[in-house]
Write an enzyme that holds these catalytic residues in place. Structure first.
Site, PDB file in Angstrom:
ATOM      1  N   LYS A 259     -54.456 -74.527  24.951  1.00  0.00           N
ATOM      2  CA  LYS A 259     -55.547 -73.384  25.372  1.00  0.00           C
ATOM      3  C   LYS A 259     -56.669 -73.320  24.387  1.00  0.00           C
ATOM      4  O   LYS A 259     -57.789 -73.321  25.012  1.00  0.00           O
ATOM      5  CB  LYS A 259     -54.547 -72.258  25.326  1.00  0.00           C
TER       6      LYS A 259
ATOM      7  N   HIS B  13     -36.519 -78.505  25.558  1.00  0.00           N
ATOM      8  CA  HIS B  13     -37.673 -78.037  24.828  1.00  0.00           C
ATOM      9  C   HIS B  13     -37.737 -77.804  23.466  1.00  0.00           C
ATOM     10  O   HIS B  13     -38.642 -77.186  22.941  1.00  0.00           O
ATOM     11  CB  HIS B  13     -37.954 -76.429  25.524  1.00  0.00           C
TER      12      HIS B  13
ATOM     13  N   LYS C  27     -42.947 -73.894  12.116  1.00  0.00           N
ATOM     14  CA  LYS C  27     -44.422 -73.706  12.528  1.00  0.00           C
ATOM     15  C   LYS C  27     -45.343 -73.446  11.115  1.00  0.00           C
ATOM     16  O   LYS C  27     -46.455 -73.691  11.203  1.00  0.00           O
ATOM     17  CB  LYS C  27     -44.594 -72.532  13.542  1.00  0.00           C
TER      18      LYS C  27
ATOM     19  N   LYS D 206     -48.856 -67.924  17.244  1.00  0.00           N
ATOM     20  CA  LYS D 206     -47.684 -68.304  17.907  1.00  0.00           C
ATOM     21  C   LYS D 206     -46.268 -67.507  17.545  1.00  0.00           C
ATOM     22  O   LYS D 206     -46.553 -66.921  16.542  1.00  0.00           O
ATOM     23  CB  LYS D 206     -47.482 -69.982  17.354  1.00  0.00           C
ATOM     24  N   ARG D 207     -45.222 -67.798  17.910  1.00  0.00           N
ATOM     25  CA  ARG D 207     -44.092 -67.152  17.587  1.00  0.00           C
ATOM     26  C   ARG D 207     -43.893 -67.561  16.012  1.00  0.00           C
ATOM     27  O   ARG D 207     -44.412 -68.731  15.508  1.00  0.00           O
ATOM     28  CB  ARG D 207     -42.658 -67.873  18.336  1.00  0.00           C
TER      29      ARG D 207
ATOM     30  N   THR E 180     -48.222 -75.476  23.360  1.00  0.00           N
ATOM     31  CA  THR E 180     -49.229 -75.124  24.510  1.00  0.00           C
ATOM     32  C   THR E 180     -50.248 -74.363  24.047  1.00  0.00           C
ATOM     33  O   THR E 180     -51.543 -74.634  24.691  1.00  0.00           O
ATOM     34  CB  THR E 180     -48.457 -74.543  25.611  1.00  0.00           C
TER      35      THR E 180
HETATM   36  C1  26V Z   1     -35.593 -71.267  19.661  1.00  0.00           C
HETATM   37  C2  26V Z   1     -34.947 -70.858  18.340  1.00  0.00           C
HETATM   38  C3  26V Z   1     -34.186 -69.757  18.426  1.00  0.00           C
HETATM   39  C4  26V Z   1     -33.157 -69.918  17.242  1.00  0.00           C
HETATM   40  C5  26V Z   1     -33.742 -70.028  15.965  1.00  0.00           C
HETATM   41  C6  26V Z   1     -34.406 -71.340  15.949  1.00  0.00           C
HETATM   42  C7  26V Z   1     -35.117 -71.837  17.277  1.00  0.00           C
HETATM   43  C8  26V Z   1     -36.120 -72.791  17.353  1.00  0.00           C
HETATM   44  C9  26V Z   1     -36.719 -72.981  18.492  1.00  0.00           C
HETATM   45  C10 26V Z   1     -36.484 -72.457  19.554  1.00  0.00           C
HETATM   46  C11 26V Z   1     -37.122 -72.730  20.720  1.00  0.00           C
HETATM   47  C12 26V Z   1     -36.547 -72.700  21.906  1.00  0.00           C
HETATM   48  C13 26V Z   1     -37.196 -73.389  23.151  1.00  0.00           C
HETATM   49  C14 26V Z   1     -38.679 -73.160  22.842  1.00  0.00           C
HETATM   50  O1  26V Z   1     -39.116 -72.240  23.165  1.00  0.00           O
HETATM   51  N1  26V Z   1     -39.230 -74.314  22.953  1.00  0.00           N
HETATM   52  C15 26V Z   1     -40.628 -74.349  23.024  1.00  0.00           C
HETATM   53  O2  26V Z   1     -41.060 -74.761  24.543  1.00  0.00           O
HETATM   54  C16 26V Z   1     -42.611 -74.945  24.420  1.00  0.00           C
HETATM   55  C17 26V Z   1     -42.785 -75.410  25.962  1.00  0.00           C
HETATM   56  O3  26V Z   1     -42.316 -76.718  26.094  1.00  0.00           O
HETATM   57  C18 26V Z   1     -43.135 -76.027  23.684  1.00  0.00           C
HETATM   58  O4  26V Z   1     -44.704 -76.318  23.634  1.00  0.00           O
HETATM   59  C19 26V Z   1     -42.818 -75.585  22.111  1.00  0.00           C
HETATM   60  O5  26V Z   1     -43.195 -76.799  21.172  1.00  0.00           O
HETATM   61  C20 26V Z   1     -41.339 -75.470  21.970  1.00  0.00           C
HETATM   62  O6  26V Z   1     -41.012 -74.658  20.693  1.00  0.00           O
END
Ligand code: 26V
Length: 766
Positions: free
Chosen positions: A614, A317, A508, A502-503, A610
């Protein structure tokens, strides 16, 4: 708790609305005394009743092949309305309550179950909904966190986190399975994993099984918080414990069920089970599976590994290196020595296999599950799993060409794409009843069951434009009223609504939106921007508590909002609001009321997104970059009906290769004014140094990153121009409504019913 269904999964059940239970349910519902009861009491009573009827008639079919979804997060949101809708009784409950003088909306004060951070957890919830909704046997496994994603307050513009005690309203949708507890062993403690089952209603009833950790105080910490701060060694170990805890409990459950039904011969395990690993967090389940088979059922290591290779599938992901799970040998040794040994054994076998395939030493190092005292969990997944998928076309291509390049060369058949989707039941039918009713009028109601039927709207967009504008205005008015009441703002309800929710993360680029707003504001003030349609920018975001730069961005946005909203010269034309405590329930309102969906990540960084889907389903046009699933959205809905801008993959690659000097872009006075506002005293960061740090990250680089690592300044001017173009196209016109309708008409592909069918057809049940 009113319901006490069979002590197993909730399977093989047809929609309640199609059965007689519904009448009985309504009779009992009618009998509920509402006078003098609190909202929480009523909520629990009605939910228990729905559980009693919704979970009745459960038959367990042990010979059925089932898919299990392992995920450390499930961002469920509110279950009440959704479950009643899935059971086909939402309107009835509404009517019965109305007769008793109770407005069904009172249950909005019941808080969301936010057992996830963002897209990854929400996707897991959408998948469960779609599997149940389309009749696919898929059960979820995860953690029953005591506290979900923190509640956000904004104090003087800064994010403040408060614990999210979601269970204080009760948890009527879960059933504690006292007799299915299991012991999870760590080197230094034993923890009891107690399953709580939540039914997932639809065409069939599937189960989401969440484990709660019980035992000593230390043991209970394991399921206390979603995402413990992992900037300390203790926090990291706690996270590893969480990953092992639920993975091991789930493996234990699946093995026990298998043995009960088929005996202890595991060679057929994969005929009845497939396990989908949602990202790298549960990959440790592979090692646990091998441990259980070899140590408890006398299976040889080689056979156990072979069975694992036929059972597990992995979804990636993110391509952000910092988010890919790696564990140091000391960490693993300390609490999970057996698992450490097993991964090392897999590593020896992998080494042998790769040498046999004549891989070079570098190639072997790149794919290694264990190297220099570090366990690489993504590599473990890619090596063992029969399927490896990305979550949008571009993302899967990046996995194949970059992140897992070498593995792709040697195991090309494992790799496949599964573009994400969202459940159109929650994200259209439930959150936008007005639009749903309008669609029924134009194309019939078949789309509610089969989203592909929404394509019929394509021939009717001109015809429906006027009606759609009325619907959008209704949803917008509801949204703005809600925001004004909650946030204390005074936004007019007829503005053009741009939304970025979003987060909060640098990739982003909420910061880029903030700069763009400043440029527009400056332009309105100095008269260089004229004929601007009154607009509001809505932000909603939570930042990880320890992510300083993300927190500084929140403060910066709030500073801009205060300035812009307080400026009498422009505030009839431009407003900015940062909504507090953005969550699933807030999202349901925002996606329905927005006109423009801002999806502006740097190309190559957002795996899919996602939220973009929506918004699309609710008729917002996408203003975005060619990243993640945006590409597929415009491929279907037409670039002419959306607003794409910014550097493409090749341009970013070129800049990376030839050297990118963001400081040169500061020569543009508009960019300079916006960026310098971070340091020229226009705004205050309350003496935290956060704004200077943001400025430095753009100009000289911060942490281990290059200056302007996410190309904010590269894309800023095209972004502003695009926002202005949207503004001038909008002007309340029919043609803009047609663009919005084209997005709705072409959103069928983004229903998670389609996605889940692809997982089922290509990976789980092929
Ligand atoms: C987490 C972190 C945490 C530490 C700092 C950097 C960082 C960068 C990215 C993430 C995301 C971890 C996994 C995640 O949440 N991915 C999301 O998954 C969604 C469902 O597939 C997708 O739509 C999003 O684009 C993706 O960011």
């Amino acid at each position: 708790m009113g319901a006490n269904p069979a002590s197993d999964n909730f399977i093989n059940h047809t929609k309640m609305g199609e059965k007689m239970d519904r009448d009985k349910f309504l009779i009992e519902l009618n009998g509920i005394e509402t006078d003098g009861k609190t909202v929480t009491e009523l909520y629990n009573e009605i939910s228990a009743l729905a559980m009693k009827y919704g979970c009745a008639d459960i038959k367990v079919n042990r010979n059925e092949r089932r898919a299990s979804y392992f995920s450390i997060e499930y961002l469920i949101g509110r279950s009440f309305y959704n479950n009643l809708m899935e059971l086909g009784v939402l309107d009835d409950v509404k009517a019965v309550l109305a007769e008793k003088g109770v407005d069904i909306n009172i249950f909005e004060e019941i808080e969301d179950a936010a057992l996830g951070n963002g897209g990854l957890g929400r996707l897991a919830a959408c998948f469960l909904d779609s599997a149940a909704g389309t009749g696919i046997p898929l059960d979820g496994y995860g953690i029953r966190y005591k506290y979900g994603l923190f509640k956000q307050k904004i104090e003087s513009g800064f994010q403040v986190e408060l614990p999210d005690d979601w269970q204080r309203f009760g948890d009527p949708w879960s059933i504690r399975r006292e007799n299915e507890k299991t012991e999870i062993k760590f080197a230094d403690m034993t923890v009891t994993a107690v399953p709580y089952d939540m039914p997932v209603f639809g065409k069939r009833v599937n189960t989401l099984r969440l484990y709660q950790a019980e035992g000593s105080k230390e043991a209970e910490k394991i399921s206390e918080y979603l995402y413990p701060a992992d900037d300390t060694e203790e926090g990291k170990l706690l996270r590893l414990r969480q990953e092992y805890f639920f993975s091991a409990a789930a493996i234990n459950d699946l093995c026990k069920r298998y043995v009960k039904a088929h005996g202890p011969q595991f060679k057929n395990f994969d005929k009845f089970n497939v396990i989908q690993l949602n990202d790298t967090h549960p990959v440790i389940a592979i090692a646990e599976f091998i441990r259980v088979l070899t140590s408890e059922y006398n299976v040889t290591f080689t056979s156990a590994l072979k069975i694992a290779k036929r059972t597990f599938a992995y979804t990636n992901h993110t391509v952000m290196p910092e988010a890919l799970e790696c564990w140091k040998e000391e960490q693993m040794e300390k609490i999970l020595p057996d698992i450490s040994d097993i991964i090392k054994c897999i590593s020896v076998i992998q080494d042998r296999e790769l040498n046999g395939m004549l891989c070079s030493d570098e190639e072997i190092a790149e794919m290694a599950v264990y190297k220099h005292g570090v366990f690489n969990m993504a590599n473990l997944a890619v090596y063992v799993c029969k399927s490896v998928n990305g979550v949008a076309k571009l993302h899967t291509e990046i996995l194949k060409s970059e992140l897992f390049k070498t593995a792709y060369e040697y195991y090309p058949k494992k790799f496949n794409n599964k573009t994400n989707g969202v459940t159109h039941r929650r994200w259209l039918e439930l959150c936008n009843g007005e639009l749903a009713a309008m669609l029924d009028k134009y194309i019939g109601n078949g789309w509610r069951r089969d989203m592909t039927e929404i394509g019929e709207l394509n021939g009717k967009t001109e015809q429906a434009a006027a009606d759609f504008q009325v619907v959008k205005q209704t949803k917008k008015s509801q949204l703005i009223k809600y925001i004004n009441e909650r946030e204390g703002t005074d936004i007019a309800d007829n503005m053009l609504v741009y939304a970025q929710v979003k987060r909060l993360h640098e990739y982003k680029r909420q910061l880029m939106t903030a700069f763009a707003i400043l440029e527009i504001y400056n332009g309105l003030k100095d008269g260089t921007i004229r004929d601007f349609y009154p607009s509001v920018f809505i932000f909603g975001a939570k930042s990880a508590p320890s992510y300083k730069r993300a927190k500084a961005i929140i403060k910066f946005i709030n500073e801009i909002a205060a300035k812009v909203n307080g400026d009498k010269q422009t505030n009839k034309l431009l407003k900015v609001v940062f909504v507090t405590d953005y969550n699933v329930s807030y999202a349901e309102k925002i996606v329905a009321g927005a006109d423009v969906s801002l999806q502006v990540s740097t190309v190559g960084t957002e795996a899919s997104g996602t939220g973009n889907m929506k918004f699309m389903m609710n008729g917002a046009v996408t203003c975005g970059t060619m990243d993640g699933a945006n590409i597929e959205i415009v491929e279907r809905a037409g670039e002419e009906n959306n607003y794409i801008f910014g550097a493409r993959v090749e341009e970013i690659e070129k800049l990376n290769k030839e050297g990118y000097e963001p400081v040169k872009l500061l020569e543009d006075p508009a960019i300079k004014a916006a960026v310098n506002s971070l340091i020229d005293g226009t705004f205050t960061d309350g003496g935290t140094g956060g704004f200077k740090d943001l400025y430095d990250s753009l100009t000289i680089g911060a942490s281990w990153h290059k200056p302007d690592n996410y190309f904010v300044l590269t894309d800023l001017q095209p972004y502003v121009q695009t926002l202005l173009k949207i503004n001038s196209d909008y002007k309340g016109s029919n043609s803009f409504a047609v663009k919005q309708l084209k997005n709705i008409a072409n959103s069928a592909y983004f229903s998670s019913d389609r996605t889940i069918k692809e997982y089922a057809d290509d990976i789980w049940f092929k």
